[in-house]
Design a protein around this motif. Structure first.
Motif, PDB file in Angstrom:
ATOM      1  N   LEU A  75      -5.552   5.132 -69.665  1.00 22.31           N
ATOM      2  CA  LEU A  75      -6.606   6.070 -69.292  1.00 22.31           C
ATOM      3  C   LEU A  75      -6.534   7.260 -70.241  1.00 22.31           C
ATOM      4  O   LEU A  75      -5.488   7.913 -70.353  1.00 22.31           O
ATOM      5  CB  LEU A  75      -6.428   6.530 -67.845  1.00 22.31           C
ATOM      6  N   VAL A  76      -7.632   7.537 -70.947  1.00 23.73           N
ATOM      7  CA  VAL A  76      -7.651   8.596 -71.955  1.00 23.73           C
ATOM      8  C   VAL A  76      -8.271   9.855 -71.369  1.00 23.73           C
ATOM      9  O   VAL A  76      -9.332   9.797 -70.731  1.00 23.73           O
ATOM     10  CB  VAL A  76      -8.448   8.164 -73.208  1.00 23.73           C
ATOM     11  N   ARG A  84      -6.296  -0.735 -59.518  1.00 19.44           N
ATOM     12  CA  ARG A  84      -5.045  -0.396 -60.202  1.00 19.44           C
ATOM     13  C   ARG A  84      -4.344   0.712 -59.440  1.00 19.44           C
ATOM     14  O   ARG A  84      -4.994   1.658 -58.984  1.00 19.44           O
ATOM     15  CB  ARG A  84      -5.354   0.102 -61.626  1.00 19.44           C
ATOM     16  N   LYS A  85      -3.034   0.599 -59.310  1.00 19.26           N
ATOM     17  CA  LYS A  85      -2.259   1.669 -58.691  1.00 19.26           C
ATOM     18  C   LYS A  85      -1.968   2.751 -59.729  1.00 19.26           C
ATOM     19  O   LYS A  85      -1.873   2.481 -60.924  1.00 19.26           O
ATOM     20  CB  LYS A  85      -0.942   1.114 -58.145  1.00 19.26           C
ATOM     21  N   ALA A  86      -1.812   3.987 -59.252  1.00 28.23           N
ATOM     22  CA  ALA A  86      -1.568   5.107 -60.165  1.00 28.23           C
ATOM     23  C   ALA A  86      -0.319   4.883 -60.996  1.00 28.23           C
ATOM     24  O   ALA A  86      -0.306   5.135 -62.211  1.00 28.23           O
ATOM     25  CB  ALA A  86      -1.459   6.414 -59.368  1.00 28.23           C
ATOM     26  N   GLU A  87       0.744   4.394 -60.357  1.00 32.04           N
ATOM     27  CA  GLU A  87       2.001   4.212 -61.076  1.00 32.04           C
ATOM     28  C   GLU A  87       1.935   3.071 -62.092  1.00 32.04           C
ATOM     29  O   GLU A  87       2.826   2.926 -62.935  1.00 32.04           O
ATOM     30  CB  GLU A  87       3.158   3.974 -60.105  1.00 32.04           C
ATOM     31  N   GLU A  88       0.879   2.251 -62.026  1.00 33.79           N
ATOM     32  CA  GLU A  88       0.707   1.165 -62.976  1.00 33.79           C
ATOM     33  C   GLU A  88      -0.246   1.546 -64.113  1.00 33.79           C
ATOM     34  O   GLU A  88      -0.625   0.705 -64.924  1.00 33.79           O
ATOM     35  CB  GLU A  88       0.167  -0.082 -62.264  1.00 33.79           C
ATOM     36  N   THR A  89      -0.639   2.816 -64.152  1.00 36.19           N
ATOM     37  CA  THR A  89      -1.577   3.314 -65.158  1.00 36.19           C
ATOM     38  C   THR A  89      -0.859   4.252 -66.123  1.00 36.19           C
ATOM     39  O   THR A  89      -0.011   5.042 -65.709  1.00 36.19           O
ATOM     40  CB  THR A  89      -2.738   4.066 -64.472  1.00 36.19           C
ATOM     41  N   ILE A  90      -1.198   4.146 -67.410  1.00 32.60           N
ATOM     42  CA  ILE A  90      -0.645   5.046 -68.430  1.00 32.60           C
ATOM     43  C   ILE A  90      -1.770   5.965 -68.903  1.00 32.60           C
ATOM     44  O   ILE A  90      -2.854   5.500 -69.251  1.00 32.60           O
ATOM     45  CB  ILE A  90      -0.072   4.260 -69.618  1.00 32.60           C
ATOM     46  N   THR A  91      -1.509   7.258 -68.894  1.00 37.39           N
ATOM     47  CA  THR A  91      -2.505   8.223 -69.343  1.00 37.39           C
ATOM     48  C   THR A  91      -2.166   8.721 -70.745  1.00 37.39           C
ATOM     49  O   THR A  91      -1.019   9.095 -71.016  1.00 37.39           O
ATOM     50  CB  THR A  91      -2.584   9.424 -68.378  1.00 37.39           C
ATOM     51  N   LEU A  92      -3.151   8.701 -71.619  1.00 38.52           N
ATOM     52  CA  LEU A  92      -3.009   9.218 -72.983  1.00 38.52           C
ATOM     53  C   LEU A  92      -3.710  10.567 -73.064  1.00 38.52           C
ATOM     54  O   LEU A  92      -4.895  10.684 -72.732  1.00 38.52           O
ATOM     55  CB  LEU A  92      -3.634   8.254 -73.991  1.00 38.52           C
ATOM     56  N   VAL A  93      -2.990  11.583 -73.498  1.00 36.29           N
ATOM     57  CA  VAL A  93      -3.582  12.908 -73.689  1.00 36.29           C
ATOM     58  C   VAL A  93      -4.065  13.003 -75.138  1.00 36.29           C
ATOM     59  O   VAL A  93      -3.263  12.974 -76.071  1.00 36.29           O
ATOM     60  CB  VAL A  93      -2.579  14.025 -73.373  1.00 36.29           C
ATOM     61  N   ASN A  94      -5.362  13.119 -75.312  1.00 35.79           N
ATOM     62  CA  ASN A  94      -5.987  13.186 -76.634  1.00 35.79           C
ATOM     63  C   ASN A  94      -6.376  14.627 -76.949  1.00 35.79           C
ATOM     64  O   ASN A  94      -6.626  15.422 -76.048  1.00 35.79           O
ATOM     65  CB  ASN A  94      -7.221  12.280 -76.650  1.00 35.79           C
TER      66      ASN A  94
END
Length: 420
Positions: free
Chosen positions: A288-289, A313-323
């Protein structure tokens, strides 16, 4: 021979009934039931990654499994794990359902209420079929015995946060390391992958939506092979055609691509529809960007909560990218992680849009210079996500891979201009 059986039953009462009967079968080794489709696919993927021999011979899928409908789950398991015999448990014994189950890849159908003789017969037939397939898969080194390629979805918290740039460069990094890569534009109404890579191609993902059995030839006709070596499956030029791509069609398309590529990167844009939700749910990694501003981070939080409510999708299964990160930003990655409840990527992409402007305007994003800090960050992220080969990921992956990509791009530019 012992037959390992994995039941996928969401209803507790039905699970107890299935477990009781399975325990009575001779030479059967039933595993504890899994409660939903996500758990089933994750379990099979983990076992297949260890070894083909670790997979159960038979998987039982109950008709009320969720969140993915039973027939779609049967199709996905059959496509991704061809050495597993799938048996559908259902109260509908009609010829129509039987035909649909067989078309989806089931090896048998057991009717409710469950009976010992029928269950034993279907399990035995599916196990024998599985044993035959495994002998065939073991006869040659080129046979696909694993769960297929890695699927990574890239979604935006909101429009304009850099989702497509991230998706394109993750795919380019994986390709530069020697992997076969497909890049799918699943932003069905406003996808820009074609514009970023200077592509004009009349085929799109919408052309595959109505096809029930995507053969290699059909897939080849719909995919555009880019000069970088990426296999591109583009969004339709007419945005209204995006409605033709259902969640079932999206699953089938991505499953077909992962069967022929080591890495599949899917640009999902910032809008959630049935097709995107299905792909995000089936992905190995969901990225998630967001940008480090209040509006975007709030949007990221809303997106994560919506994914959880819809069981995507569960929150803990998501990776967030800070752009577009800057040291002076008031919102830093640890705060983003706290607000969204996701895991923030170890790599942040710096706010250096000037590095991108020329190649974006020219539609030549793949020719971004190796010295670009944006490119180095995104290609390092590809290493963090495991999209590049181990040999390339060692040391300083961003600079190593970025350099190889630029060398190829520069060579292509010299050929087009006649330079040396």
């Amino acid at each position: 021979m012992t037959t390992r059986i994995l039941p996928a039953v969401g209803d507790p009462d039905a699970a107890r009934s299935v477990t009781t009967l399975l325990s009575q079968l001779p030479d059967a080794e039933p595993a504890p039931p899994v409660a939903d489709s996500t758990q089933l696919v994750d379990t099979l993927a983990r076992l297949a990654a260890a070894s083909l021999d670790e997979l159960p011979e038979v998987v039982l899928v109950h008709e009320r499994i969720g969140p993915v409908p039973a027939l779609e789950l049967v199709r996905e398991v059959a496509l991704r794990f061809p050495a597993v015999g799938v048996v559908l448990i259902t109260a509908d014994a009609s010829p129509v359902l039987f035909s649909a189950a067989m078309d989806s890849g089931a090896r048998g159908l057991v009717t409710l209420p469950l009976g010992y003789e029928e269950l034993a017969s279907r399990v035995q037939t599916a196990a024998q079929w599985s044993a035959g397939v495994r002998r065939h898969l073991g006869s040659g080194p080129d046979q696909a015995a694993g769960p297929g390629g890695t699927v990574v979805t890239v979604s935006g918290a909101k429009g304009g946060v850099g989702t497509t740039v991230a998706a394109v460069h993750l795919a380019l990094a994986a390709r530069a390391s020697g992997r076969s890569v497909a890049l799918v534009d699943m932003d069905l109404q406003s996808g820009d992958v074609a514009s970023y890579l200077d592509v004009q191609f009349r085929r799109s993902v919408a052309d595959l939506a109505a096809i029930t059995d995507i053969s290699p030839r059909v897939l080849q006709d719909a995919v555009y092979v880019h000069e970088t070596g990426l296999s591109l499956l583009l969004s339709p030029a007419e945005g209204e055609r995006g409605e033709e791509v259902t969640d079932r069609a999206a699953r089938q398309v991505v499953s077909a691509l992962r069967g022929r590529h080591e890495v599949v990167v899917v640009d999902c844009g910032s809008r959630l529809d049935g097709a995107n939700a299905a792909v995000i749910e089936m992905a190995d990694t969901a990225l998630l960007v967001t940008t480090p501003d209040v509006v975007a981070v709030r949007a990221a939080k809303r997106t994560v909560r919506m994914w959880e409510r819809l069981q995507v999708r569960k929150a803990e299964e998501t990776i967030t990218l800070v752009n577009r990160q800057h040291r002076s930003s008031e919102i830093q990655p640890p705060l983003v992680q706290k607000i969204t409840g996701t895991r923030v990527a170890g790599v942040s992409v710096p706010a250096h849009f000037k590095e991108l402007q020329a190649v974006v305007d020219a539609g030549r994003l793949h020719e971004l210079d190796a010295k670009s800090t944006v490119k180095q960050a995104l290609w390092s992220l590809a290493g963090e996500l495991g999209l590049v080969r181990a040999a390339q990921a060692a040391g300083r992956p961003g600079k190593q891979l970025a350099r190889s990509g630029t060398d190829r791009g520069s060579l292509g530019l010299r050929r087009r201009t006649g330079g040396r």
